[in-house]
Design a protein around this motif. Structure first.
Motif, PDB file in Angstrom:
ATOM      1  N   GLY A 210       0.835  -0.981  -0.020  1.00 53.28           N
ATOM      2  CA  GLY A 210      -0.038  -0.049   0.059  1.00 53.28           C
ATOM      3  C   GLY A 210       0.900   1.314   0.159  1.00 53.28           C
ATOM      4  O   GLY A 210       1.949   1.250  -0.525  1.00 53.28           O
ATOM      5  N   SER A 211       0.463   2.452   0.652  1.00 52.34           N
ATOM      6  CA  SER A 211       1.001   3.757   0.556  1.00 52.34           C
ATOM      7  C   SER A 211       1.559   3.861   2.039  1.00 52.34           C
ATOM      8  O   SER A 211       1.335   3.370   3.008  1.00 52.34           O
ATOM      9  N   VAL A 212       2.825   4.619   1.853  1.00 51.12           N
ATOM     10  CA  VAL A 212       3.350   5.293   3.251  1.00 51.12           C
ATOM     11  C   VAL A 212       3.114   6.643   3.183  1.00 51.12           C
ATOM     12  O   VAL A 212       3.479   7.451   2.733  1.00 51.12           O
ATOM     13  N   LYS A 213       2.398   6.979   4.322  1.00 47.18           N
ATOM     14  CA  LYS A 213       2.037   8.488   4.571  1.00 47.18           C
ATOM     15  C   LYS A 213       3.256   9.208   5.025  1.00 47.18           C
ATOM     16  O   LYS A 213       4.433   8.833   5.744  1.00 47.18           O
ATOM     17  N   LYS A 214       3.149  10.591   4.488  1.00 49.60           N
ATOM     18  CA  LYS A 214       4.346  11.496   4.787  1.00 49.60           C
ATOM     19  C   LYS A 214       3.857  11.971   6.499  1.00 49.60           C
ATOM     20  O   LYS A 214       3.338  12.878   6.619  1.00 49.60           O
ATOM     21  N   GLU A 215       5.100  11.464   7.327  1.00 40.17           N
ATOM     22  CA  GLU A 215       4.714  11.801   8.761  1.00 40.17           C
ATOM     23  C   GLU A 215       5.833  12.695   9.206  1.00 40.17           C
ATOM     24  O   GLU A 215       5.431  13.426  10.196  1.00 40.17           O
ATOM     25  N   GLY A 216       6.792  12.950   8.328  1.00 40.92           N
ATOM     26  CA  GLY A 216       7.686  14.003   8.732  1.00 40.92           C
ATOM     27  C   GLY A 216       7.531  15.469   8.485  1.00 40.92           C
ATOM     28  O   GLY A 216       6.719  15.397   7.179  1.00 40.92           O
ATOM     29  N   PHE A 217       7.696  16.282   8.991  1.00 40.93           N
ATOM     30  CA  PHE A 217       7.656  17.718   8.439  1.00 40.93           C
ATOM     31  C   PHE A 217       8.924  18.634   8.764  1.00 40.93           C
ATOM     32  O   PHE A 217       9.492  18.547   9.970  1.00 40.93           O
ATOM     33  N   ASN A 218       9.222  19.141   7.622  1.00 40.29           N
ATOM     34  CA  ASN A 218      10.358  20.076   7.815  1.00 40.29           C
ATOM     35  C   ASN A 218       9.893  21.449   8.204  1.00 40.29           C
ATOM     36  O   ASN A 218       9.415  21.942   6.984  1.00 40.29           O
ATOM     37  N   LYS A 219      10.372  22.004   9.391  1.00 39.65           N
ATOM     38  CA  LYS A 219       9.624  23.159   9.814  1.00 39.65           C
ATOM     39  C   LYS A 219      10.268  24.397   9.097  1.00 39.65           C
ATOM     40  O   LYS A 219       9.742  25.638   9.011  1.00 39.65           O
ATOM     41  N   ALA A 220      11.771  24.217   8.999  1.00 42.47           N
ATOM     42  CA  ALA A 220      12.317  25.322   8.301  1.00 42.47           C
ATOM     43  C   ALA A 220      11.962  25.873   7.115  1.00 42.47           C
ATOM     44  O   ALA A 220      11.760  26.817   6.570  1.00 42.47           O
ATOM     45  N   GLN A 221      11.381  24.677   6.082  1.00 44.71           N
ATOM     46  CA  GLN A 221      11.055  25.085   4.679  1.00 44.71           C
ATOM     47  C   GLN A 221       9.632  24.539   4.563  1.00 44.71           C
ATOM     48  O   GLN A 221       9.286  24.900   3.354  1.00 44.71           O
ATOM     49  N   GLY A 222       9.074  24.184   5.528  1.00 42.45           N
ATOM     50  CA  GLY A 222       7.290  24.148   5.470  1.00 42.45           C
ATOM     51  C   GLY A 222       6.817  22.833   4.380  1.00 42.45           C
ATOM     52  O   GLY A 222       5.960  23.081   3.777  1.00 42.45           O
ATOM     53  N   TYR A 223       7.502  22.000   4.429  1.00 46.11           N
ATOM     54  CA  TYR A 223       7.186  20.769   3.738  1.00 46.11           C
ATOM     55  C   TYR A 223       6.973  19.506   4.333  1.00 46.11           C
ATOM     56  O   TYR A 223       7.819  19.093   5.557  1.00 46.11           O
TER      57      TYR A 223
END
Lengths: 273, 234
Positions: A23-36
């Motif tokens: 199946g798919s893997v969700k984007k759980e990480g977040f780069n605060k500095a660049q907002g993605y």
């Protein structure tokens, strides 16, 4: 017939079965500095390991090359290093001993200490797994936007926002300024300190040489710098940066006519930093 | 002399969030960088739109071949949707939780609605491809606060007017979801984060390895990017 087919199942078939089960893997990480948002290596591994174990497959990786080069100096003066590694992977079937090469991946890791190679390995391994299994991130941008907005608002909620009219002079289009800002004054102080100019008696002659004007009698250095135009301040910053690049020569020349710093002068200079 | 803190703007906040070193080049070292073709076209289009909005009812011939097709879209699809522009290219300056913020908003238009009138905040953009919705929410939140300060009235709605620069340019409006107190809280929080970063002189090259460097007008003078290219063949 079915039993026979199961016994002879090949490594490629097992890997494609895992692909289907994943199946798919969700984007759980977040780069605060660049907002993605991004898919974390740990999310990929957590999703894949049970399936690989179930089918008796392991991934053996080896670093075939690595390189470490200076990238830039951070604002705190540390050296940032870029580590580049090449990783080869091999899929091994525990049932049959069959092997299959995984693609070779390059990983980059930037770090001021000794963690660059581990960051690079993490990145290379993540993409080896993601690309090898054609993992989609499967996120729903609209749904996420609402969740993120609510989460961001919750994180930002520190009471009502105070909005008042601003009155600062010299503001130009795009947030530029006609007049020197505190960020520029602080940068002049930082660069002066980096050049070893630690007293007012050392700093002022250098700046006078750059801009061609000097402070009024008794004027404090911070007041003088704050009264300059933004363009003058930028000129000082650029010149000091240039001097830093050739520091031995430039500072010697610049401080030729300096009489020597006093204890008082040193204290005042440090106060502008 | 009193302290003169940095006055932020939508473009300066966006610059810092994209790459802190790029912000340093522009706002500390005073490097203006090279003006890109889209920037140049955008400025010309804004000048043309401003002139026509300030003289509603007068048709201005666009004699600049570079923006002629875009001016055509403006005159045909956007200008007629204006009713009564109250603010045009209006400068504002605010303090958001004591952090200075400034901007120049394109327009606030007053429209008739069954219950009286409504104030619509509008912003014109030219873009190379159909834009992602919500892209300019931060900037529009700032413009809304600025417009409300200038007019002393609440803004009822906000709209982006895109002209998409394809071979045959076309109009693409985006009516924003209402800008709420949550948006203002996020706006203030973002501004505070950027303000704190600048105050502690955090000017790391955070754009390295992203698309940002390729579009950056300072790429030619950026040491870390030059080094990064040498090392990675990016």
């Amino acid at each position: 017939m079915t039993e026979k087919a199961t016994e002879k199942i090949g490594l490629v078939t097992k890997l494609s079965t895992i692909m289907g089960e994943l199946g798919s893997v969700k984007k759980e990480g977040f780069n605060k500095a660049q907002g993605y948002k991004f898919v974390r290596e740990s999310d990929v591994v957590a999703a894949l390991v049970p399936l690989l174990a179930k089918h008796h497959i392991i991934l053996h990786t080896s670093v075939t090359s690595h390189d470490m080069r200076p990238l830039y100096t951070t604002s705190s003066g540390s050296q940032m290093w870029l580590t580049t590694i090449t990783v080869d992977g091999t899929w091994i079937d525990g049932d049959t001993g069959e092997t299959l090469p995984a693609s070779t991946f390059v990983g980059y890791g930037a770090d001021t200490g000794d963690k660059g190679v581990y960051k690079a390995m993490t990145g290379a391994e993540k993409y080896m797994l993601m690309k090898g299994f054609l993992i989609s991130t499967g996120d729903d941008p609209e749904a996420d936007e609402k969740v993120d907005k609510a989460a961001a608002a919750a994180g930002a909620a520190k009471g009502p926002v105070k909005v008042t009219r601003g009155t600062q002079a010299g503001v130009q289009r795009g947030g530029k300024s006609d007049l020197a800002t505190t960020a520029q004054v602080s940068e002049i102080a930082r660069q002066s300190a980096a050049l070893g100019l630690t007293s007012v008696e050392e700093i002022i002659p250098v700046i006078v040489k750059i801009i061609g004007s000097e402070p009024a009698e008794g004027q404090e250095i911070r007041e003088w710098l704050g009264g300059l135009t933004s363009e003058q301040a930028s000129g000082i910053i650029t010149s000091l940066a240039g001097m830093a690049a050739f520091s031995d020569v430039a500072v010697d020349v610049a401080v030729d006519d300096v009489d020597g710093g006093s204890q008082d002068g040193e204290s005042e200079a440090l106060a502008i930093v | 002399m009193s302290e003169r803190p940095v006055v932020f703007s939508a473009s300066s906040v966006n610059s810092y969030l994209t790459c802190r070193l790029a912000w340093y080049f522009t706002y500390v070292a005073g490097e203006t960088g090279l003006q890109s073709e889209p920037q140049r076209v955008g400025i010309k289009l804004h000048d043309y739109a401003e002139r026509s909005l300030k003289n509603l009812g007068t048709v201005f011939v666009c004699d600049d071949i570079e923006i002629m097709p875009l001016a055509g879209v403006w005159n045909r699809d956007i200008l007629p949707t204006y009713r009564w522009p109250l603010l045009i290219e209006a400068s504002f300056q605010l303090e958001i939780n004591d952090i200075p913020y400034s901007g120049i908003l394109d327009a606030v238009d007053e429209q008739d609605v069954p219950w009286g009138s409504a104030l619509i905040l509008r912003d014109l953009k030219s873009t190379g491809s159909r834009p992602q919705a919500g892209k300019y929410r931060f900037a529009m939140t700032g413009y809304k606060l600025g417009a409300e300060d200038l007019l002393g009235r609440k803004i009822d709605a906000a709209q982006l007017d895109y002209i998409v620069r394809t071979k045959h340019p076309y109009y693409w409006p985006e009516a924003l979801d209402p800008i709420t107190d949550d948006d203002v809280a996020v706006f203030a929080n973002t501004l505070e984060g950027v303000g704190n970063g600048v105050a502690r002189s955090d000017f790391e090259p955070t754009g390295l390895g992203t698309w940002a460097c390729k579009a950056c007008s300072h790429a030619a003078i950026c040491g870390p990017y030059t080094r990064f290219k040498e090392v990675t063949d990016d």
